[in-house]
Write an enzyme that holds these catalytic residues in place. Structure first.
Site, PDB file in Angstrom:
ATOM      1  NE  ARG A  23      39.802  45.623  40.242  1.00 30.71           N
ATOM      2  CZ  ARG A  23      38.626  45.989  40.724  1.00 30.71           C
ATOM      3  NH1 ARG A  23      38.234  45.580  41.909  1.00 30.71           N
ATOM      4  NH2 ARG A  23      37.839  46.779  40.030  1.00 30.71           N
ATOM      5  CG  ASN A  41      41.701  48.107  41.993  1.00 34.26           C
ATOM      6  OD1 ASN A  41      42.561  47.539  41.338  1.00 34.26           O
ATOM      7  ND2 ASN A  41      40.659  48.701  41.431  1.00 34.26           N
TER       8      ASN A  41
END
Length: 94
Positions: A23, A41
């Site tokens: 990320r 996520n």
């Protein structure tokens, strides 16, 4: 860039993509390319992301997702083109 020049890709990335700075790396790559959107996520182990910007830059981010962060092992990238929503900036969502 006018709104008519913007495109949006909604992306799902599977593989070993959680716990490997995927990320944060996605955020950094998007900001470097001037792409707006977000990344997060999912409970099933995938990463979901949205990229908005000019077509060339958004496509570059979709290609970037195929490799991702150095520690990631990407198995699949599923990208769908959608109508842009006018997102500004790029963020990691929780």
């Amino acid at each position: 860039m006018s709104d008519s020049d913007r495109v949006r890709a909604h992306v799902f990335v599977s593989g070993r993509v959680q716990g490997v700075y995927y990320r944060a790396s996605t955020r950094d790559a998007a900001r470097e390319r001037g792409v707006d959107g977000w990344v997060k996520n999912l409970d099933d182990g995938r990463v979901e992301a949205v990229f908005e910007g000019d077509e060339e830059r958004v496509e570059a981010m979709c290609e970037w997702c195929e490799t991702g962060s150095r520690a990631a092992e990407v198995n699949d990238v599923d990208a769908t083109m959608e109508s842009p929503e006018g997102i500004a900036g790029f963020e990691v969502r929780w």
